[in-house]
Write a protein that holds these residues in place. Structure first.
Motif, short mmCIF file in Angstrom:
data_model
loop_
_atom_site.label_atom_id
_atom_site.label_comp_id
_atom_site.label_asym_id
_atom_site.label_seq_id
_atom_site.Cartn_x
_atom_site.Cartn_y
_atom_site.Cartn_z
N ARG A 161 0.82 -1.21 0.00
CA ARG A 161 0.00 0.00 0.00
C ARG A 161 0.86 1.26 0.00
O ARG A 161 0.55 2.25 -0.66
CB ARG A 161 -0.94 0.01 1.21
N LYS A 162 1.96 1.22 0.76
CA LYS A 162 2.83 2.38 0.86
C LYS A 162 3.49 2.69 -0.48
O LYS A 162 3.57 3.86 -0.89
CB LYS A 162 3.91 2.13 1.92
N ILE A 163 3.94 1.67 -1.18
CA ILE A 163 4.68 1.87 -2.42
C ILE A 163 3.74 2.15 -3.60
O ILE A 163 3.98 3.06 -4.40
CB ILE A 163 5.55 0.64 -2.73
N THR A 164 2.65 1.38 -3.71
CA THR A 164 1.79 1.48 -4.89
C THR A 164 0.73 2.55 -4.76
O THR A 164 0.12 2.94 -5.76
CB THR A 164 1.09 0.14 -5.15
N ARG A 194 0.86 -11.17 -6.02
CA ARG A 194 0.44 -10.25 -4.97
C ARG A 194 0.23 -8.83 -5.50
O ARG A 194 -0.52 -8.05 -4.90
CB ARG A 194 1.50 -10.20 -3.86
N PHE A 195 0.88 -8.50 -6.60
CA PHE A 195 0.88 -7.13 -7.08
C PHE A 195 0.02 -6.94 -8.32
O PHE A 195 0.19 -5.97 -9.05
CB PHE A 195 2.31 -6.68 -7.39
N ILE A 196 -0.87 -7.88 -8.61
CA ILE A 196 -1.68 -7.77 -9.82
C ILE A 196 -2.43 -6.44 -9.87
O ILE A 196 -2.47 -5.79 -10.92
CB ILE A 196 -2.63 -8.97 -9.96
N PRO A 197 -3.06 -5.96 -8.78
CA PRO A 197 -3.70 -4.64 -8.87
C PRO A 197 -2.73 -3.53 -9.25
O PRO A 197 -3.08 -2.62 -10.02
CB PRO A 197 -4.26 -4.43 -7.44
N ALA A 198 -1.49 -3.60 -8.74
CA ALA A 198 -0.50 -2.58 -9.10
C ALA A 198 -0.13 -2.68 -10.57
O ALA A 198 -0.03 -1.65 -11.27
CB ALA A 198 0.75 -2.74 -8.23
N LEU A 238 8.71 -6.04 -4.75
CA LEU A 238 8.11 -4.73 -4.56
C LEU A 238 9.00 -3.62 -5.10
O LEU A 238 8.53 -2.61 -5.63
CB LEU A 238 7.81 -4.50 -3.08
N LEU A 239 10.32 -3.80 -5.00
CA LEU A 239 11.25 -2.83 -5.57
C LEU A 239 11.08 -2.75 -7.09
O LEU A 239 11.11 -1.66 -7.67
CB LEU A 239 12.69 -3.21 -5.21
N ALA A 240 10.91 -3.91 -7.71
CA ALA A 240 10.70 -3.93 -9.16
C ALA A 240 9.38 -3.26 -9.53
O ALA A 240 9.30 -2.50 -10.51
CB ALA A 240 10.73 -5.37 -9.67
N VAL A 241 8.32 -3.53 -8.73
CA VAL A 241 7.03 -2.90 -8.99
C VAL A 241 7.14 -1.38 -8.90
O VAL A 241 6.63 -0.64 -9.75
CB VAL A 241 5.97 -3.42 -7.99
N ASN A 242 7.82 -0.91 -7.86
CA ASN A 242 7.98 0.53 -7.67
C ASN A 242 8.71 1.17 -8.86
O ASN A 242 8.32 2.25 -9.33
CB ASN A 242 8.76 0.79 -6.38
N LEU A 245 6.27 1.18 -11.95
CA LEU A 245 5.16 2.11 -11.80
C LEU A 245 5.60 3.55 -11.99
O LEU A 245 4.89 4.37 -12.56
CB LEU A 245 4.50 1.95 -10.42
N ARG A 246 6.80 3.88 -11.52
CA ARG A 246 7.25 5.27 -11.54
C ARG A 246 8.13 5.62 -12.73
O ARG A 246 8.13 6.76 -13.18
CB ARG A 246 8.00 5.58 -10.24
N PHE A 247 8.89 4.64 -13.23
CA PHE A 247 9.91 4.98 -14.22
C PHE A 247 9.87 4.13 -15.49
O PHE A 247 10.82 4.18 -16.27
CB PHE A 247 11.31 4.86 -13.60
#
Length: 343
Positions: A161-164, A194-198, A238-242, A245-247
């Motif tokens: 939640r914090k990252i996405t 776990r990150f499918i919504p993201a 989660l690092l990869a997701v972040n 999502l941002r870059f």
């Protein structure tokens, strides 16, 4: 797929016609195969629409393969076993089922009977009635052990939640309903289930996602595959997701920013040592000299990596298969509509 012969249940009244694919990864769940398949058929006995059940055997070694094949033989062609030749883990098994799914709506859930198949119609109904792309299950009353499941899950959900910036309460719940056309634009790997919504937030609006309370049961057969170690893998993914999502559309900003920061630190160190040298001090044996040198070198490497990443992302988008943006679905228009005509 099987054709339902009874009228739709009340929860599915006024739901648009659709075909449903249920994707279930299984690993060493031989004792749960028959009870799970039975539970799905009982839950969808009056579903009213076509559906199929894809059971993905993720390299099990306990007889799960034979049990799945037996259920397919007994139940009919709508029960489709998929056998992976070794254990690729849950995310890859889920992706295999999604790739093979033929429905307009895809529902995923675990095969250990902790998720309740009776919640499937409720999730599908909300997905279609509210014109959403994702409805995620929310296990408000979890029946897991505190140490092995609840604590790692709470840590992971809080980090996600914090990252996405997605306000989902229970991203670890495998029971989710998706619009297939959107889900199939996302590729899963690692622990990314776990990150499918993201990941879906990169191809659709978070406003088209929702969360729905669902039932949860204690495991009564087989052994849990979850634990503290999975939380560590989640952090790495989660690092990869972040990053994506941002870059994902501007990787040069990430690598270039890091390169400028590291190079600036190195430049300041070398400038300081240069001033000392002019004042007559000996700097040849100082470790700080090596630190400054390698910071400058590292900064240059990050900058060049950013340039290469920008070239690759431009090639990726210039292929025309993927756009760097996504728009909401527009209403259909006649070929000549929407043009200004001169009087």
């Amino acid at each position: 797929m099987t054709l339902a012969t009874q009228a739709p249940s009340n929860v599915l009244s006024d739901v648009p016609p659709h075909r449903l694919s249920i994707v279930v990864p299984m690993y060493n769940e031989v004792d749960n195969v028959e009870p799970f398949v039975t539970a799905v058929h009982e839950a969808l006995g009056d579903y009213g629409f076509e559906w199929e059940l894809l059971l993905v055997n993720d390299g099990s070694r306990d007889g799960t393969r034979q049990a799945l094949d037996e259920q397919a033989r007994l139940r009919g062609p709508h029960v489709r076993p998929i056998h992976l030749w070794r254990n690729f883990r849950q995310t890859a098994a889920m992706q295999a089922g999604i790739d093979a799914a033929r429905g307009d709506v895809i529902v995923t859930l675990d095969g250990d009977l902790q998720n309740d198949p009776k919640d499937i119609p409720k999730l599908v109904a909300r997905l279609l009635k509210e014109d959403l792309d994702l409805v995620a299950g929310w296990r408000q009353n979890r029946q897991d052990g505190m140490l092995l499941r609840k604590v790692p899950s709470r840590i992971a959900n809080r980090l996600i939640r914090k990252i996405t910036q997605l306000e989902f309460q229970d991203l670890g719940c495998s029971l989710k309903a998706y619009r297939a056309s959107v889900l199939k634009r996302v590729s899963l790997y690692g622990e990314m289930h776990r990150f499918i919504p993201a990941w879906m937030a990169t191809v659709t609006s978070p406003a088209r996602m929702a969360e729905e309370p669902v039932s949860h049961h204690a495991r009564t057969r087989g052994e849990s595959k979850y634990g503290i170690s999975r939380t560590l893998r989640v952090v790495l993914d989660l690092l990869a997701v972040n990053f994506f999502l941002r870059f994902s559309g501007r990787p040069g900003h990430f690598f270039g920013g890091v390169g400028l920061a590291v190079g600036m630190v190195g430049g300041l160190i070398l400038a300081y040592l240069g001033a000392l040298k002019l004042l007559g001090e000996d700097i040849g044996g100082r470790p700080l000299l090596w630190l400054g040198f390698f910071c400058v070198l590292g900064g240059l490497q990050f900058l060049t990596t950013g340039v290469l990443a920008e070239l690759l992302i431009r090639i990726y988008y210039d292929r025309g298969e993927v756009a760097p943006y996504h728009t909401s679905k527009a209403p259909e228009m006649a070929p000549t509509a929407g043009w200004h005509h001169r009087a």
